[in-house]
Every structure is written in C-alpha cells, then in structure tokens.
Design a protein around this motif. Structure first.
Motif, PDB file in Angstrom:
ATOM      1  N   ALA A  20     -24.133  21.108 -78.326  1.00  0.00           N
ATOM      2  CA  ALA A  20     -23.377  21.280 -79.571  1.00  0.00           C
ATOM      3  C   ALA A  20     -24.293  21.738 -80.703  1.00  0.00           C
ATOM      4  CB  ALA A  20     -22.681  19.971 -79.944  1.00  0.00           C
ATOM      5  N   LEU A  21     -25.477  21.166 -80.759  1.00  0.00           N
ATOM      6  CA  LEU A  21     -26.412  21.579 -81.802  1.00  0.00           C
ATOM      7  C   LEU A  21     -26.843  23.028 -81.614  1.00  0.00           C
ATOM      8  CD1 LEU A  21     -28.663  18.388 -82.129  1.00  0.00           C
ATOM      9  CD2 LEU A  21     -26.962  19.229 -83.758  1.00  0.00           C
ATOM     10  N   LEU A  22     -27.041  23.438 -80.371  1.00  0.00           N
ATOM     11  CA  LEU A  22     -27.418  24.824 -80.123  1.00  0.00           C
ATOM     12  C   LEU A  22     -26.299  25.776 -80.523  1.00  0.00           C
ATOM     13  CD1 LEU A  22     -29.264  24.487 -76.706  1.00  0.00           C
ATOM     14  CD2 LEU A  22     -30.282  24.898 -78.930  1.00  0.00           C
ATOM     15  N   SER A  23     -25.050  25.432 -80.203  1.00  0.00           N
ATOM     16  CA  SER A  23     -23.934  26.280 -80.623  1.00  0.00           C
ATOM     17  C   SER A  23     -23.776  26.236 -82.140  1.00  0.00           C
ATOM     18  CB  SER A  23     -22.646  25.841 -79.922  1.00  0.00           C
ATOM     19  OG  SER A  23     -22.312  24.505 -80.270  1.00  0.00           O
ATOM     20  N   LEU A  24     -24.073  25.089 -82.740  1.00  0.00           N
ATOM     21  CA  LEU A  24     -24.067  25.012 -84.214  1.00  0.00           C
ATOM     22  C   LEU A  24     -25.048  26.016 -84.804  1.00  0.00           C
ATOM     23  CD1 LEU A  24     -24.089  21.828 -86.414  1.00  0.00           C
ATOM     24  CD2 LEU A  24     -25.859  23.526 -86.740  1.00  0.00           C
ATOM     25  N   LEU A  25     -26.231  26.067 -84.224  1.00  0.00           N
ATOM     26  CA  LEU A  25     -27.232  27.010 -84.729  1.00  0.00           C
ATOM     27  C   LEU A  25     -26.788  28.447 -84.510  1.00  0.00           C
ATOM     28  CD1 LEU A  25     -30.541  25.279 -83.555  1.00  0.00           C
ATOM     29  CD2 LEU A  25     -29.688  25.479 -85.888  1.00  0.00           C
ATOM     30  N   ALA A  26     -26.153  28.711 -83.377  1.00  0.00           N
ATOM     31  CA  ALA A  26     -25.703  30.085 -83.095  1.00  0.00           C
ATOM     32  C   ALA A  26     -24.681  30.538 -84.118  1.00  0.00           C
ATOM     33  CB  ALA A  26     -25.135  30.166 -81.681  1.00  0.00           C
ATOM     34  N   LEU A 306     -30.277  35.830 -79.476  1.00  0.00           N
ATOM     35  CA  LEU A 306     -31.095  34.713 -79.002  1.00  0.00           C
ATOM     36  C   LEU A 306     -30.258  33.440 -78.904  1.00  0.00           C
ATOM     37  CD1 LEU A 306     -33.966  33.652 -78.306  1.00  0.00           C
ATOM     38  CD2 LEU A 306     -34.223  33.120 -80.742  1.00  0.00           C
ATOM     39  N   SER A 307     -29.355  33.237 -79.877  1.00  0.00           N
ATOM     40  CA  SER A 307     -28.490  32.054 -79.843  1.00  0.00           C
ATOM     41  C   SER A 307     -27.601  32.064 -78.602  1.00  0.00           C
ATOM     42  CB  SER A 307     -27.631  32.011 -81.108  1.00  0.00           C
ATOM     43  OG  SER A 307     -28.434  31.993 -82.273  1.00  0.00           O
ATOM     44  N   CYS A 308     -27.020  33.208 -78.318  1.00  0.00           N
ATOM     45  CA  CYS A 308     -26.178  33.311 -77.120  1.00  0.00           C
ATOM     46  C   CYS A 308     -26.994  33.118 -75.850  1.00  0.00           C
ATOM     47  CB  CYS A 308     -25.467  34.664 -77.098  1.00  0.00           C
ATOM     48  SG  CYS A 308     -24.274  34.886 -78.442  1.00  0.00           S
ATOM     49  N   PHE A 309     -28.208  33.621 -75.858  1.00  0.00           N
ATOM     50  CA  PHE A 309     -29.096  33.457 -74.713  1.00  0.00           C
ATOM     51  C   PHE A 309     -29.400  31.968 -74.501  1.00  0.00           C
ATOM     52  CE2 PHE A 309     -33.334  35.161 -72.769  1.00  0.00           C
ATOM     53  CZ  PHE A 309     -32.920  34.718 -71.532  1.00  0.00           C
ATOM     54  N   VAL A 310     -29.626  31.256 -75.599  1.00  0.00           N
ATOM     55  CA  VAL A 310     -29.915  29.827 -75.506  1.00  0.00           C
ATOM     56  C   VAL A 310     -28.723  29.082 -74.912  1.00  0.00           C
ATOM     57  CG1 VAL A 310     -30.306  27.734 -76.867  1.00  0.00           C
ATOM     58  CG2 VAL A 310     -31.613  29.792 -77.357  1.00  0.00           C
ATOM     59  N   ILE A 311     -27.523  29.410 -75.393  1.00  0.00           N
ATOM     60  CA  ILE A 311     -26.324  28.743 -74.873  1.00  0.00           C
ATOM     61  C   ILE A 311     -26.110  29.083 -73.404  1.00  0.00           C
ATOM     62  CG2 ILE A 311     -23.805  28.664 -75.079  1.00  0.00           C
ATOM     63  CD1 ILE A 311     -24.225  28.962 -78.094  1.00  0.00           C
ATOM     64  N   PHE A 312     -26.340  30.338 -73.059  1.00  0.00           N
ATOM     65  CA  PHE A 312     -26.240  30.750 -71.655  1.00  0.00           C
ATOM     66  C   PHE A 312     -27.194  29.925 -70.794  1.00  0.00           C
ATOM     67  CE2 PHE A 312     -28.014  33.304 -68.223  1.00  0.00           C
ATOM     68  CZ  PHE A 312     -26.872  33.678 -67.525  1.00  0.00           C
ATOM     69  N   LEU A 313     -28.406  29.793 -71.247  1.00  0.00           N
ATOM     70  CA  LEU A 313     -29.394  29.052 -70.475  1.00  0.00           C
ATOM     71  C   LEU A 313     -29.052  27.576 -70.426  1.00  0.00           C
ATOM     72  CD1 LEU A 313     -32.146  29.384 -69.022  1.00  0.00           C
ATOM     73  CD2 LEU A 313     -33.221  28.747 -71.166  1.00  0.00           C
ATOM     74  N   ALA A 314     -28.631  27.010 -71.607  1.00  0.00           N
ATOM     75  CA  ALA A 314     -28.314  25.583 -71.657  1.00  0.00           C
ATOM     76  C   ALA A 314     -27.130  25.256 -70.765  1.00  0.00           C
ATOM     77  CB  ALA A 314     -28.022  25.186 -73.104  1.00  0.00           C
ATOM     78  N   ALA A 392     -19.086  34.930 -83.103  1.00  0.00           N
ATOM     79  CA  ALA A 392     -20.220  34.169 -82.569  1.00  0.00           C
ATOM     80  C   ALA A 392     -19.726  33.041 -81.667  1.00  0.00           C
ATOM     81  CB  ALA A 392     -21.060  33.613 -83.716  1.00  0.00           C
ATOM     82  N   ALA A 393     -18.625  32.377 -82.076  1.00  0.00           N
ATOM     83  CA  ALA A 393     -18.088  31.299 -81.254  1.00  0.00           C
ATOM     84  C   ALA A 393     -17.585  31.830 -79.914  1.00  0.00           C
ATOM     85  CB  ALA A 393     -16.959  30.594 -82.007  1.00  0.00           C
ATOM     86  N   VAL A 394     -16.869  32.936 -79.959  1.00  0.00           N
ATOM     87  CA  VAL A 394     -16.387  33.553 -78.707  1.00  0.00           C
ATOM     88  C   VAL A 394     -17.567  33.967 -77.833  1.00  0.00           C
ATOM     89  CG1 VAL A 394     -15.176  35.547 -77.755  1.00  0.00           C
ATOM     90  CG2 VAL A 394     -14.198  34.292 -79.688  1.00  0.00           C
ATOM     91  N   ALA A 395     -18.617  34.541 -78.468  1.00  0.00           N
ATOM     92  CA  ALA A 395     -19.797  34.937 -77.696  1.00  0.00           C
ATOM     93  C   ALA A 395     -20.455  33.723 -77.059  1.00  0.00           C
ATOM     94  CB  ALA A 395     -20.786  35.666 -78.609  1.00  0.00           C
ATOM     95  N   ALA A 396     -20.477  32.602 -77.769  1.00  0.00           N
ATOM     96  CA  ALA A 396     -21.070  31.388 -77.206  1.00  0.00           C
ATOM     97  C   ALA A 396     -20.248  30.890 -76.011  1.00  0.00           C
ATOM     98  CB  ALA A 396     -21.147  30.306 -78.282  1.00  0.00           C
ATOM     99  N   VAL A 397     -18.934  30.920 -76.161  1.00  0.00           N
ATOM    100  CA  VAL A 397     -18.074  30.484 -75.053  1.00  0.00           C
ATOM    101  C   VAL A 397     -18.256  31.399 -73.845  1.00  0.00           C
ATOM    102  CG1 VAL A 397     -15.677  30.246 -74.311  1.00  0.00           C
ATOM    103  CG2 VAL A 397     -16.395  29.351 -76.537  1.00  0.00           C
ATOM    104  N   LEU A 398     -18.268  32.702 -74.077  1.00  0.00           N
ATOM    105  CA  LEU A 398     -18.446  33.639 -72.978  1.00  0.00           C
ATOM    106  C   LEU A 398     -19.805  33.452 -72.310  1.00  0.00           C
ATOM    107  CD1 LEU A 398     -16.932  36.917 -74.496  1.00  0.00           C
ATOM    108  CD2 LEU A 398     -15.927  35.390 -72.778  1.00  0.00           C
ATOM    109  N   ALA A 399     -20.839  33.182 -73.128  1.00  0.00           N
ATOM    110  CA  ALA A 399     -22.160  32.937 -72.546  1.00  0.00           C
ATOM    111  C   ALA A 399     -22.141  31.709 -71.652  1.00  0.00           C
ATOM    112  CB  ALA A 399     -23.189  32.772 -73.668  1.00  0.00           C
ATOM    113  N   ALA A 400     -21.427  30.666 -72.105  1.00  0.00           N
ATOM    114  CA  ALA A 400     -21.345  29.450 -71.294  1.00  0.00           C
ATOM    115  C   ALA A 400     -20.582  29.713 -70.005  1.00  0.00           C
ATOM    116  CB  ALA A 400     -20.675  28.347 -72.106  1.00  0.00           C
ATOM    117  N   LEU A 401     -19.475  30.443 -70.087  1.00  0.00           N
ATOM    118  CA  LEU A 401     -18.697  30.756 -68.879  1.00  0.00           C
ATOM    119  C   LEU A 401     -19.508  31.615 -67.920  1.00  0.00           C
ATOM    120  CD1 LEU A 401     -15.196  31.492 -70.468  1.00  0.00           C
ATOM    121  CD2 LEU A 401     -15.935  29.426 -69.256  1.00  0.00           C
ATOM    122  N   LEU A 402     -20.234  32.571 -68.474  1.00  0.00           N
ATOM    123  CA  LEU A 402     -21.040  33.438 -67.618  1.00  0.00           C
ATOM    124  C   LEU A 402     -22.133  32.648 -66.928  1.00  0.00           C
ATOM    125  CD1 LEU A 402     -21.544  36.382 -66.748  1.00  0.00           C
ATOM    126  CD2 LEU A 402     -23.089  36.599 -68.705  1.00  0.00           C
ATOM    127  N   ALA A 403     -22.691  31.658 -67.627  1.00  0.00           N
ATOM    128  CA  ALA A 403     -23.756  30.854 -67.037  1.00  0.00           C
ATOM    129  C   ALA A 403     -23.245  29.985 -65.898  1.00  0.00           C
ATOM    130  CB  ALA A 403     -24.398  29.977 -68.110  1.00  0.00           C
TER     131      ALA A 403
END
Length: 1005
Positions: A20-26, A306-314, A392-403
C-alpha cells in the motif's frame, strides 16, 4: 471469498502495508508533478515580478498637448482625467498617477536654464518637508531645499514665473518667456526620501539638471498649473502594479487589458507615447512556465515508471511467496473468478487503498515544498492536480495483475514446485526496451532537443533499458564469483552471492535498484548542471561583479575617469564595444587590459585574466603629447597642383578626459606654413591622434611632398616630439596613398594618389600602439577587426580563450588604450561601461559621477543570478530533488518488501543448512551480506546508468535559463557532487539492507 481475502490480508498485513505504501508513492508521484507545476506557475510569476524593474511592473502614457492650439485639449478631451478613466479602469490592481509639466522662467538667473513647473498627483505624500507647509490652494508651490538655498528663497516668499519655450535659433540657445506672468507663493521647501520609488516613474525629476544644478522641480497644484498662461504641456500617467495585480491567475486578463489600452489610446486621435515593459515581463513569465512544463515531466515519467516497476516486482514477490496456497486453491477446482479474486484480491485491496491515500499525500508533499521554497506563493491546490492519479492507479493495478499472471494460469504441479524453473528467459523485455530507447532517443535528437512528444520518454526508456541489460549481465557474473568463492572455501560469501543470483525475482529486484539509483543520479546531475549553468550565465554573462553603463564619452574620457576613481587598478575597468563592421567579424570588447585580472569574471579554463591582460598590453612607444592649449604645427608643401590644393587636419585627444578636437587647415598650396590654434581641451595636455591629408577634389589624382617640421605648443613653447623622433619614419605609420621618409630632421610624406584620396584621405599617425594589434579571441579567429574609428586594423591573435566575458563563444578582446591610440580620431566609445569588482566601494557610483560620467544603468551579477534562480528552469529543478528522494524511497521500499517475502524461505533454507553442519560464522555472513552486496553493486551500476542517461539526453534540458547567452555552459555536473549523491544513496539503501539482513540473522542464529 471476500472474507477469506480480508483474512489473508490481515495475516500478511505487514506485506500489505508495504505494498500500500508503494502504491501510495506511485500515485503521489503522479499527483506531485501537476501539483508542483501549478505551484511553480505561481512561483515563476512571483519571482519574475519580484526581480523585475519598475518599468516592467508598470506603464507610462505621455503626450505633449498645446491648450492654445489644440481644441480637444482645451476642451478637456486630451490626455486628462476624463479620457484616462477608461484607460486606468482597464488595468485592475494598478495604481495610476497623473502628472503634467511645462518649462517656466523667472527665477533662474541664467536664461539657458529653465524651471520644471510640475503637477504630480498626491505629491505631498511622497515629499519630506524641510520648512513651511505643502500645497493647499491655487498659487502655492514647494521648492527643493538646495534650489531654495541657491536662489535665497524661503516659505512665504513670492516669485513670478512665466511659461517658456526653447529658442529655435541655434545662435541663442536659451529659454524665452511665452505667456503672461503668474505670481506664485513658496509654501515650503522639500527633500525626497526615495527618489527611486516607483511613484516617480521614469521622468528623471531628480537627476542632475542643466547648468550643474540638482534636479529639483517646482511642484504645484493642478489648478495652479492649469490657470497659468501656457502652451505645450507634457501630460502623463504612470500606472504601477499593486499587490496581487501580477498574480499568475490574473495575467490573461492583464494581457487583454493591454490590448484594450492600445485601442483606447488610439481613440484619443493623437500621438500618445506608451512606455512599458509589461509585455516583456509577461512573455518572460510565459516562457518560464513553458520551460517548467518541459523540464518537470522529463523526471516525472521515469519516476512513475519506476513506481509501476516497484509495484510489479512487489506483487510478483508476494504472489511467489503464496505459491503453495494458490496451488491448493487450484487443486480444489474453484471457479475461475474465485481463483482470480483469491490470487489478486489481497494485492488489489492494498494498491487501491494506497492509491487513494497517494492522492492526498502527493498534494500535501507539494504543499510542504511550496511553503518551504516559495513562501507566500502557495501551491494552488485543486482537482487539476489529480489529472494523472487515475491513470497511475490503473497502471499500478495493471502492473500487479501482470506480475501475477503466472500464478493465475499456472498448473497445480508448477505451483507446487519448491523452486521455479531455472531456465533463462529470452531477452525479449530487454530487446523491446532497447528498441524503444533508441527510437525515442533518435526522436529527441531529430527534434533539436525538444523534450516533448516521444522525446519526453527518452530519458526514462534509456535508463530502464540500460538497467535491465546491466542487471541481466551482472547476475551471472555474481553467480560465477559465488561459485569460485565456494570452491575456495568461503561458504558465507558463496551463499550470499548465490542468493542474489538464483533466487526468484532477483533479476527484477536488481534491475529496480539500478533504475532507482539511476533516476536519482540523473535528477541530481540536472540539478547541479543547472546550478553551474546559472552561475556561469550570471557571472560570465555580466562580465564582472557589476557592469555600470554610462552616457557616451570618448575612450580617453572613460579611462581618465576610471583611473581617477581607482588609481591603483584594483576594482574598476573601462570597457567599450568595438564597432564590428567587417563582414563576418565577431563581436568584440575593448578593455583596459592591465586591469582585466583584478576586475573581470573569467572562464575557468584557458589562460588567466592577468596573463591575457599582459598579452593585450605589451610595452609600446610613448604617445606624442602636446603640452599646452596653443597647438602649433609647421610644415612645407611642394609639388602640389595649384588647381587642387591640399587640406590638412590635426586630430588630438585630451589626456585628462576633456574630449577630442580637430584642427582643420584648408586650401593649402605649395610653400611653408605654420599654424597655431587654441584648443581648450589641450589645456592640460593632448595626445596626437594623427595628421590627415586630403585634397579639395576627392576623385582627382594627387602627387605632392609634405614636410612636417614641427609639432607642439607655442604657449609655452614645448615641442610635442623631438627632432629625432619626428624625422624618423620608423616612428610613424601611413597606411595608404604614399610613404614616409626621413627629410633632414623633419618627417617627409610622399603623397601618391593617382585616382584621388577619396573622403578618408591619407593619415599619418605616430607609432604609439602595437601594429598589428594584439587580440585575444574565442572561437574562430578573426583576421581583422574594426577599430574605434571604423577603419580596419590588422591583428595578431596572441591567445585563445574559451569565452570572452559578456560576449561568449565567438568574440574578441583588444586593449582599449591601444585601440584608442590606433584610431585616427577618438570618437565616442560604443556602449561605454565601467566594470566593477566585488571590492568596489559602496559610493563608487558617486565617485564616477563626480568625474563627469552619467550613469545610465547598473547590472549586478548577483541580481542576474537572482533573476535566473526565479525563472522556470531553476524552479522546476526543485522537483528533481523531490523525484530523486522519492526514487530512493521506492527502491528502499522494494528492498524491504522483498526481504519480508523472502524471510520465511531464507530462514527455512539456512536453518536446514545449519542442521546439516553449516557453521555459525558462514550462516551469519550469508544472511548479512546478500542484500548489502546487492545494494553496493546496484549503486555502482546505477550511478553509471544515470550518468549514461544524462549524457545521452540531459543536453536537451533548458537548464541555464530562458535565453541562455552563448557561453561555455557546463553540461556535466561536478564529480564530487555525483560522488556525494552516490554515497548518500549507498548509506540509505545500505542501511535498509543491513537492518533487514540483521533481522534475518537473528531468526537463523
């Protein structure tokens, strides 16, 4: 299912909070960029207004109206209160001051001097009364304190004045009365507390007046000025911006009002002079805002990626740690949407919660920055700042789904495997990143450095492409080093290395850390380069700590005044521009070269200023000096045709700064001639500039012999030059139409001009300056330069410098004294200035004025630096500091999350090895060295990646200002700055890695 997901979320709440904190930063990063741009807009406008000149913060309308001959003016339809109402109303927030004046005579004893008879609205509030009272009724006047003392006037005295005009007869340059007299009562005497206040406009009321008088107008009321019989009156309105009138949200209205003002002044059906610098100020503000909109997204894009990359990795790390749970879910055969929700729900809830909080956090972060950096300006919070938050929120969600795609679709057997497949994936992602980086980089280069469109993504794509390639190349190297360490018996080091190289997601984490470091290094490269660029632009662009411009004077007058003020040459230097008339000739400066090292701001490389000064001013023969004001010249002419007599002109310049003069002798025939003429400028000595010989017919051929026998003064009788020097042709030069010879103790001049000598004639000059003239230049050398008299001078380039102060990359420097001596006559210096060092005394302007120099401008390098620091590029770079810090926080968060996810598995693995006999020391090293080793390698690789990205794209950023001068602006940051940034990153990430490793060590041991 939802209850189960929430239960899972609670059990792994630490991991959920981290995500959550990482997505907050993104999301906060996506909100911070537009929010910061809104704050920067306001800061750019406020900064430019704060550093603007009074002329740029207001406008002045003026015209001359004759009530006697202009029916409109007589009826009140001219530039008066009635017609100015609409004009002033169209400028909200501006304060207008109405004024009128005309010349009057009656109290000044010298008719060449007039009294400025002035009405200025609300003048009493801006005067300090020394005696008496201010204006009350018709017929009152207040007079300046010094004028009152000079004319022996006191409050209560009556004076008689009449309107006057200046005589049109050049033989009588005086003011003539042209109206009925009016009795005026002196109500009081005044001084002016602040003569430079914006209230007084640009009328020069208090500048030095004619006849060496102080500028002190006679102020009267409107009724007094209007009822006095008068002719042409200069009427004006000075309108100055009040508080808030130039706020950024009012600029569009102001620009429209200026357009309306043009229409309104046109309706007056007369010529109105409108003087304002507001359009320039508004253009500068717009350019600054546009530059900020170019610069901020360049770092915002890689930060968001970088934020999306972090969420993808996390998300990928979290899903990898839940493989057994997901295998059980798949084994039970639940429906696909239930499996989807169980797989992704835990991460999605954390991401959505963090995204909502990120919208608030981004705005609050910018508010804090704005309050700190731009006090009193504000951050202009609004929904417009959230424009990119949903994306950014959609990108974070997509990064998580892709991961989590593998866990969603993997077979049960694959999910139950203890370790994922070890086969190396093909470098598809790296190849795609490289291709996109090349395309966007080429687009940036083709666009000429415009970081918009596809070029906007070039820095981000280049950084991430390099990071992916470097990570893919380094991890196998780490694995080989670990294997070698294992063979050598260093088990702890080997286990730490193998943990880096072979654990699931290691490549992704390593790439992320490299990218985070690279983004931070890129950001601080831009910050330091911009700082250095502005420093060079301010200091080298100004030329010295201060550059004081003066009204036109001769070079000799300029140097004499400067030498009198600064006899030791420690803080002042005379400077002028060379004409630069020759085709392709670069701009040039003529400077008092011996003072160059003490005064001028100088480029950091190349020869020193003192060395250049010495090269420009080598020892030369003394000038030919006439000691006395009765100038004498004797000569003989032979061989001249009677139908084409010769003209002779002696050009001289005062050695004490009293100007120059020409002694013209015309219609000279064969025979001996001796002439003497009094030249007031030579009372304390004159330098001989040269002797000009031409004919009365510029196009007819001339052949004659001139013999100059004496040159000097007859009162007292002092020869300017000895017979030995006069008779030595090597001590004189003649550039055309003849040659010089020795002629029995005299100087012989054989004139040979078959086609005539034109209008320039033949010049005979003393050799008192180097020939060819030594110059120093930057860029392509000049073959010739134009001298101060407009003639071409042969030059000798004695040194090359990276840049010439003030002028830049292609320019020349020449010695002012020698250039003046080489001129056939000393005319007015072009763009005369006095450069001052930081050690100049506080009253230096008064000292210069006492030497007869009239100050017209004063530019300070510190003020120029303040102006640059308040422009859009400088303000935009503060966001780079924020972006760099956020990038490291993202990297640290990813590191913590990876450690949390890996903790259980690593404890299990190392505990099993301990059971099988792994010694305590090796196990401790394996736990403590893994993540710190990754951080160390990532910092080194990331620093190189950031420098590479900046080297390939940083040149396109407009860091130096809106219109950078052609100076050698530093492209690269200072090495110690980057080393310090890398060390700070290492301390932060290394500290996080060490803390997580110590926690793991306690669990294992």
């Amino acid at each position: 299912m939802t209850t189960l997901v929430l239960a899972m979320l609670w059990v792994r709440r630490g991991q959920a909070v981290a995500l959550a904190l990482l997505s907050l930063l993104a999301v906060a990063a996506s909100v911070a960029a537009p929010a910061y741009l809104r704050a920067a807009d306001r800061a750019v406008a406020a900064g430019q207004v704060a550093t603007a000149t009074p002329v740029e913060r207001g406008l002045a309308l003026s015209k001359s109206e004759d009530d006697r001959n202009d029916p409109q003016a007589a009826e009140g339809n001219g530039l008066g209160f009635t017609t100015l109402g609409p004009v002033l109303a169209s400028l909200p927030g501006f304060t207008g001051v109405y004024a009128s004046e005309y010349p009057a005579v009656g109290i000044e004893p010298d008719p060449a001097n007039r009294t400025r008879f002035v009405f200025r609205q609300d003048v009493c509030a801006h005067l300090s009364l020394v005696s008496g009272r201010c204006l009350v009724g018709e017929g009152d006047a207040v007079i300046g304190e010094q004028t009152a003392k000079r004319l022996e006037l006191a409050p209560g005295d009556t004076i008689t004045l009449a309107y006057a005009h200046f005589s049109t007869d050049p033989r009588t340059p005086i003011f003539l009365a042209d109206g009925a007299e009016k009795r005026i009562t002196v109500a009081g005497t005044y001084t002016v507390p602040d003569p430079d206040a914006a209230y007084w406009g640009a009328h020069g009321y208090f500048s030095a007046d004619t006849g060496d008088r102080p500028g002190e107008p006679l102020f009267v009321g409107f009724a007094t000025l209007n009822t006095m019989d008068h002719g042409a009156t200069v009427k004006s309105v000075d309108s100055t911006a009040g508080p808030g009138a130039l706020d950024v949200d009012k600029l569009d209205g102001l620009r429209a009002a200026l357009g309306d003002l043009t229409d309104l002044t046109g309706k007056l059906n007369t010529t109105v002079d409108v003087r304002t610098g507001l359009p320039d100020l508004l253009d500068r503000i717009d350019s600054g805002r546009a530059a900020a909109r170019q610069i901020v997204p360049v770092i915002a894009v890689p930060l968001i990626v970088l934020s999306c990359f972090v969420i993808f990795l996390a998300a990928g790390y979290g899903a990898e740690g839940r493989r057994p749970e997901l295998a059980v879910v798949a084994l039970r055969g639940v429906r696909w949407y239930e499996r989807w929700w169980l797989t992704t729900g835990e991460n999605l809830i954390a991401i959505v919660a963090g995204s909502v909080l990120g919208c608030v956090a981004g705005q609050l972060l910018v508010n804090l920055m704005a309050a700190t950096l731009f006090p009193g300006v504000g951050a202009a919070a609004g929904f417009a700042s959230l424009i990119y938050a949903p994306l950014a929120a959609v990108a974070a969600v997509l990064a998580a789904l892709l991961a989590q795609r593998r866990q969603l679709f993997a077979q049960v057997a694959a999910l139950l495997r203890r370790v994922p497949g070890t086969g190396r994936r093909p470098p598809v992602l790296e190849a795609a990143a490289i291709l996109l980086a090349v395309v966007t980089g080429v687009q940036l280069a083709v666009s000429g450095g415009d970081p918009t469109g596809a070029g906007l993504f070039a820095p981000a794509l280049i950084i991430f492409a390099v990071a992916l390639v470097v990570a893919r190349a380094l991890l196998p190297l780490v694995a080989r080093i670990a294997s070698r360490a294992l063979r050598n018996g260093r088990v702890g080091v080997a286990l730490a290395g193998l943990q880096l190289a072979r654990r699931p997601g290691a490549t992704g984490l390593f790439s992320l850390l490299i990218a985070a470091v690279a983004v931070t290094v890129f950001a601080f490269c831009a910050v330091d380069s911009g700082t250095r660029d502005r420093e060079v632009a301010a200091e080298l662009g100004t030329g010295a700590a201060r550059a004081v411009s003066v009204q036109p004077v001769t070079p000799s007058q300029l140097m004499t005044a400067v030498h009198t003020v600064d006899p030791h040459g420690t803080f002042a230097m005379a400077v002028a521009r060379t004409p630069g008339n020759a085709p392709g000739e670069p701009a040039g400066l003529a400077v008092d070269a011996p003072r160059l090292g003490a005064v001028a701001n100088w480029p950091g490389s190349g020869p020193s200023a003192a060395d250049v000064g010495a090269l420009l001013h080598p020892k030369a023969p003394d000038a030919v000096i006439i000691r006395g004001q009765d100038v004498n010249i004797s000569f003989e002419i032979s061989g001249a045709r009677a139908t084409i007599p010769l003209n002779l002109t002696l050009a001289v310049s005062s050695i004490t700064g009293r100007g120059s003069a020409r002694i013209s002798l015309t219609q000279l025939g064969n025979g001996s001639n001796e002439y003497a003429q009094r030249v007031a400028a030579c009372a304390q000595g004159c330098r001989v500039d040269g002797v000009q010989v031409n004919s009365t017919d510029a196009t007819s051929g001339v052949a004659a012999h001139l013999r100059i026998t004496a040159l000097g003064s007859i009162n007292p009788v002092v020869p300017a030059v000895s017979a030995e020097r006069l008779g030595n042709p090597a001590q004189w030069r003649m550039s055309s139409y003849g040659k010089l010879t020795a002629d029995d103790g005299a100087l012989g001049v054989d004139i040979d001009a078959p086609s005539g000598m034109g209008t320039s004639g033949a010049w005979i000059q003393p050799v008192d300056a180097p020939d060819p003239m030594p110059i120093v230049s930057s860029g392509r050398p000049a073959d010739v330069i134009t001298g101060l008299d407009g003639r071409t001078l042969a030059v000798d380039r004695v040194a090359e410098v990276p840049a010439v102060p003030r002028l830049g990359l292609r320019a020349t420097l020449v010695d002012l004294e020698y250039a003046d001596r080489a001129a056939t006559q000393s005319g007015m210096a072009t763009d005369a200035e006095v450069w001052l060092s930081a050690t100049a005394p506080a009253d230096v302007l008064d000292r210069l004025a006492a030497q007869g120099l009239v100050i017209t401008g004063d530019i300070r390098a510190t003020v120029a630096r303040d102006q640059l620091d308040n422009q859009g590029p400088a303000l935009a770079l503060w966001f780079y500091v924020l972006a760099g810090c956020l990038a490291i926080v993202l990297g640290a968060g990813a590191l913590v999350l990876a450690a949390v996810v890996d903790r259980a598995r690593r404890v299990e693995d190392l505990s099993a090895l301990r059971t099988q006999g792994l010694d305590r020391r090796s196990a401790g090293r394996a736990t403590l060295w893994a993540y710190p080793m990754m951080v160390l390698i990532a910092v080194l690789a990331g620093t190189g990646t950031g420098l590479a990205g900046y080297g390939l794209t940083g040149w396109a950023l407009p860091l130096a200002g809106l219109e950078p001068p052609p100076l050698p602006l530093p492209i690269w940051p200072r090495a110690w700055v980057i080393a310090l940034v890398a060390l700070a990153i290492l301390v932060v990430l290394g500290g996080v890695a060490t803390l997580t490793s110590r926690n793991l060590r306690r669990s294992v041991l």
